[in-house]
Write an enzyme that holds these catalytic residues in place. Structure first.
Site, PDB file in Angstrom:
ATOM      1  CD  GLU A  78      30.942 -13.585 -88.058  1.00  0.00           C
ATOM      2  OE1 GLU A  78      31.186 -13.769 -86.961  1.00  0.00           O
ATOM      3  OE2 GLU A  78      30.250 -14.107 -88.963  1.00  0.00           O
TER       4      GLU A  78
ATOM      5  CE  LYS B 257      39.575 -13.043 -80.535  1.00  0.00           C
ATOM      6  NZ  LYS B 257      39.998 -12.774 -79.132  1.00  0.00           N
TER       7      LYS B 257
ATOM      8  CD1 TRP C  27      35.490 -20.892 -64.646  1.00  0.00           C
ATOM      9  CD2 TRP C  27      37.678 -21.080 -64.752  1.00  0.00           C
ATOM     10  NE1 TRP C  27      35.772 -19.795 -63.718  1.00  0.00           N
ATOM     11  CE2 TRP C  27      37.286 -20.211 -63.982  1.00  0.00           C
ATOM     12  CE3 TRP C  27      38.883 -21.729 -64.907  1.00  0.00           C
ATOM     13  CZ2 TRP C  27      38.159 -19.414 -63.459  1.00  0.00           C
ATOM     14  CZ3 TRP C  27      39.870 -20.740 -64.379  1.00  0.00           C
ATOM     15  CH2 TRP C  27      39.759 -19.744 -63.383  1.00  0.00           C
TER      16      TRP C  27
ATOM     17  CD  GLU D 214      34.548 -17.868 -61.501  1.00  0.00           C
ATOM     18  OE1 GLU D 214      35.459 -16.964 -61.402  1.00  0.00           O
ATOM     19  OE2 GLU D 214      34.061 -18.429 -62.340  1.00  0.00           O
TER      20      GLU D 214
ATOM     21  CG  HIS E 219      46.168 -10.120 -63.198  1.00  0.00           C
ATOM     22  ND1 HIS E 219      46.278 -10.372 -61.784  1.00  0.00           N
ATOM     23  CD2 HIS E 219      45.585 -10.797 -63.913  1.00  0.00           C
ATOM     24  CE1 HIS E 219      45.599 -11.433 -61.633  1.00  0.00           C
ATOM     25  NE2 HIS E 219      45.330 -11.961 -62.802  1.00  0.00           N
TER      26      HIS E 219
END
Ligand code: GLN
Ligand code: ZN
Length: 767
Positions: free
Chosen positions: A17, A19, A564, A608, A697
């Site tokens: 919600e 978002k 991920w 990462e 990007h």
């Protein structure tokens, strides 16, 4: 009585919600007031869930429209100069402007930096401190939230980021020691505690996660004076660490803090030692329910640990999650399609609250008071350990049987290089791309239609082939040297493989916040991983059949698939990684058999996933490198293995990257101001490498001159025959106009340099 508490709850809402509300507001479709209504509704719902679950101390201040570190910056008015104009309009607009660089009110400036929060996939907005930083407390909102919670009968425990972690996570534009700011910052924290006291607060959770890192002495030592200063007559401080073991045991005895929280999930080994020296007048909170995964807690095992601690601590034992539940999805009950057996093994944030509560009750009222829950948990644990869905003896056997030979290519790079040169016949400075091409609306729609069975397999394949042909035609026209098929069949580089491998499950609504309004839905690895059939061969083979140039096969590497996803908690990550590696190895060999002689295995998550503490890094690098080599080493010398990495700083692990022994690595470079190139001044990178020359990007298109300049810079530190020319990363988020122009510029710049070098060679020969 032991006390249950929570460290933080996901704010996105059970159906994302937040978002939707935030994005609506950004689009100008709703007002600030609408956004506040959404906030109140979510906060209230989350507080009440915690209350109903039986959690005693409930966090307040864990909510954020974008990021809680950014909230802390606003709390202490750490707002860089370039936002002063928008600050005259509204604090909320300023907040979003710091996060995104733009506002609804039309202001636009460079956003604050964003980076990963420790080793999680959550990104925070980096506080920006200046040497003449002024701090001033703006706590109205936080205090209001506390009052709202209290009005609902919630026992509020404010959560704030501690001053040392706040400074540590920030950056400074001008060169000075951030710790110099402490003297000015601490009085503002003290004022905040006064306000808390006035609001009737007795405990404050003060998060200091940096006290699990390898901290320099200056930071370790700053602890004592800081917390002497922060000591408050009325509010008690719960010094909260997570993501690793406490790095400074002096914290336990030496100071004025009233309580300490430790992460038992990430660092179980520290408990005995801490219990042995823990003073009787302080609270120890044991983070026993994992805030970072989705697995149901083994209540019996947890109880044994808590019982031991309770013996020593009695009423001073608190029970909580290892860290904030922010890193876990919200509510399992929304999963309707998950396999019913697998579903019994899981707990999302809301279910984890119950686990905390049951454990606390078992300690306080005896195990018989929660006999049903304990019995159920034990049954599930047993059933999960024995489930045939999890265990595949063949896969386990294959991992055990791995030898050194499986990790090694047939010959060293020098020999392979020769074989590949003959096989591929590429020019110097070969050009290529990273894999994906623009994912248009039409492609997404096509995949959706196929998934929802609105179109049949035949139609789907015909249209994807047309897409691949189009990608090939464009690359041919651009005169690139090594082509790709463009990945139109992939929605996501991990999910695509997860769906084709055994051992993975997918949720419908298992969203976790990644940054701002962006959420990700990681697959769940629940069992031994194997590959029922080839995953990419048909598409790649089709693409190769449409061109005489080499077509690069594209795979996602073991560490990235693991990182991920939500990993298993019942075996070491290294084991899961090796299993994925073996599945990929078979795919690589099948690609080779199908006539593909350039194969790329992407490892964007390689850096990462590096552990936070130095002591753990060597072991990780060992299995991560081994996994990559097992995936890639089964091919002939003449087959060229590529890898690709992005999103991180690589200079400190360049040796490990070289150890992968990929024939070629394409690596992000242009965004970080060619920071990467510094590594090659220090270290002779042995194989071929393509430092990115186009920042994908950004919508900005680099000119020929710019790319030429960057390449010239690259050729100063790397020999000509080692260098590839390519963008920073895949092109799926860009549009075709941008991509075509940028790649055309890239090829032109490359040709110019080839020309220059050919002339130089002739001149050299003539002289
Ligand atoms: N091959 C992937 C792509 O081009 C790599 C993506 C990534 O590195 N994140 O999209
Ligand atoms: Zn990338």
């Amino acid at each position: 009585m032991a006390i249950s508490h929570n460290l933080g709850f996901p704010r996105i809402g059970k159906q994302r919600e937040l978002k939707k509300a935030v994005e609506n507001y950004w689009k100008g479709n709703s007002s600030e007031a609408d956004l506040l209504v959404c906030q109140h509704r979510l906060q209230q719902e989350h507080w009440q869930w915690q209350q109903q679950a039986g959690i005693e101390y409930i966090p307040v201040g864990d909510f954020a429209f974008y990021d809680h570190v950014l909230n802390t910056s606003l709390l202490f008015n750490v707002i860089p100069q370039r936002f002063q104009e928008v600050l005259k309009t509204s604090r909320l607009e300023t907040y979003f402007c710091m996060a995104r660089g733009i506002t609804n009110a039309g202001y636009s400036t460079e956003a604050c930096e964003m980076t990963k929060f420790f080793n999680t996939n959550y990104h925070y907005i980096v506080p920006e401190f200046s040497h003449d930083q002024v701090f001033s407390l703006h706590a109205d909102e936080l205090i209001q939230q506390i009052k709202q919670a209290q009005a609902l009968g919630i026992k509020a425990k404010p959560v704030i980021l501690g001053p040392l972690s706040f400074l540590y996570l920030g950056k400074t534009k001008d060169d000075f020691n951030k710790l110099e700011l402490l003297d000015k910052l601490l009085p503002e924290y003290s004022k905040l505690f006064d306000l808390f006291a006035q609001a009737g607060i007795d405990w404050v959770q003060i998060d200091e996660p940096i006290f699990t890192l390898d901290l320099a002495d200056t930071w370790l030592n700053a602890f004592k004076s800081t917390y002497n200063h922060l000591h408050h007559e009325k509010v008690k401080l719960l010094f909260t660490t997570y993501f690793g073991p406490l790095n400074n045991h002096a914290i336990i005895s030496d100071t004025k803090i009233a309580g300490l929280h430790i992460d038992h999930c990430q660092a179980p080994e520290q408990l005995d030692e801490i219990l042995a020296i823990f003073p009787t007048n302080k609270v120890l909170s044991i983070g026993i329910v994992n805030g970072r995964n989705i697995w149901r807690n083994d209540l019996k095992a947890s109880l044994a640990i808590l019982a031991k601690a309770h013996n020593k601590l009695a009423d001073n034992l608190w029970v909580g999650p290892s860290c904030s539940l922010l890193f876990s999805p919200v509510d399992l009950s929304y999963e309707k399609k998950l396999d019913s057996e697998i579903k019994t093994w899981l707990a999302f944030a809301k279910q984890k609250l119950n686990e905390i509560s049951v454990l606390t009750q078992a300690i306080n009222d005896g195990e018989s008071s929660v006999a049903h829950e304990l019995k159920q948990s034990a049954a599930i644990v047993q059933q999960r350990t024995q489930s045939s869905r999890i265990h595949n003896p063949e896969v386990k056997q294959r991992v055990v049987a791995l030898t050194k030979t499986d990790e090694q290519r047939q010959h060293p790079y020098a020999v392979r290089q020769h074989a590949q040169a003959q096989e591929l016949g590429l020019p110097v400075l070969p050009t290529t791309t990273i894999g994906s091409f623009p994912q248009t609306q039409a492609i997404r729609q096509l995949r959706r239609d196929f998934k929802q069975q609105k179109i049949d397999a035949n139609t789907y394949q015909t249209q994807l082939k047309a897409e691949i042909n189009n990608n090939i035609a464009i690359q041919t026209e651009l005169d690139l040297d090594v082509l790709v098929h463009g990945e139109p069949e992939r929605n996501d580089m991990v999910e695509y493989f997860g769906e084709l491998l055994n051992g993975f499950a997918f949720t419908e609504n298992g969203w976790v916040q990644s940054y701002g309004s962006r959420c990700v839905k990681p697959p769940i690895i629940y069992g031994d991983v194997s590959r029922p059939k080839p995953m990419t061969v048909a598409w790649t083979q089709y693409a190769q059949s449409q061109t005489d140039k080499p077509m690069k096969g594209m795979l996602t590497g073991p560490v990235t698939i693991l990182s991920w996803s939500f990993p298993r908690d019942d075996q070491a990550e290294s084991q899961t990684s090796l299993q994925i590696a073996l599945a990929l190895r078979d795919e690589v060999i099948d690609l080779e058999k199908a006539g593909i002689n350039v194969i790329q295995i992407d490892e964007p998550a390689f850096r990462e996933h590096l552990p936070l503490r130095q002591a753990d890094q060597a072991a990780y690098i060992d299995w991560a490198v081994r996994s990559f080599k097992i995936a890639s080493a089964g091919v002939k010398d003449s087959t060229q293995i590529h890898t690709h990495m992005c999103y991180s700083e690589f200079n400190d692990i360049i040796e490990a990257i070289a150890a992968l022994d990929a024939d070629v690595i394409t690596i992000e470079n242009s965004r970080s101001d060619a920071e990467l190139l510094k590594a090659f001044e220090r270290f002779d990178y042995p194989n071929q490498i393509g430092p990115g020359v186009y920042d994908i990007h950004s919508p900005r298109i680099p000119s020929v001159a710019e790319i030429e300049k960057l390449l010239t810079q690259i050729l100063k530190v790397l020999p000509l025959k080692q260098v590839w020319v390519n963008p920073d990363c895949g092109l799926k988020t860009r549009n075709w106009d941008e991509v075509k122009t940028a790649l055309a510029n890239m090829v032109s710049a490359t040709k110019k340099l080839r020309q220059k070098h050919a002339v130089a060679v002739v001149e050299h020969a003539g002289s």
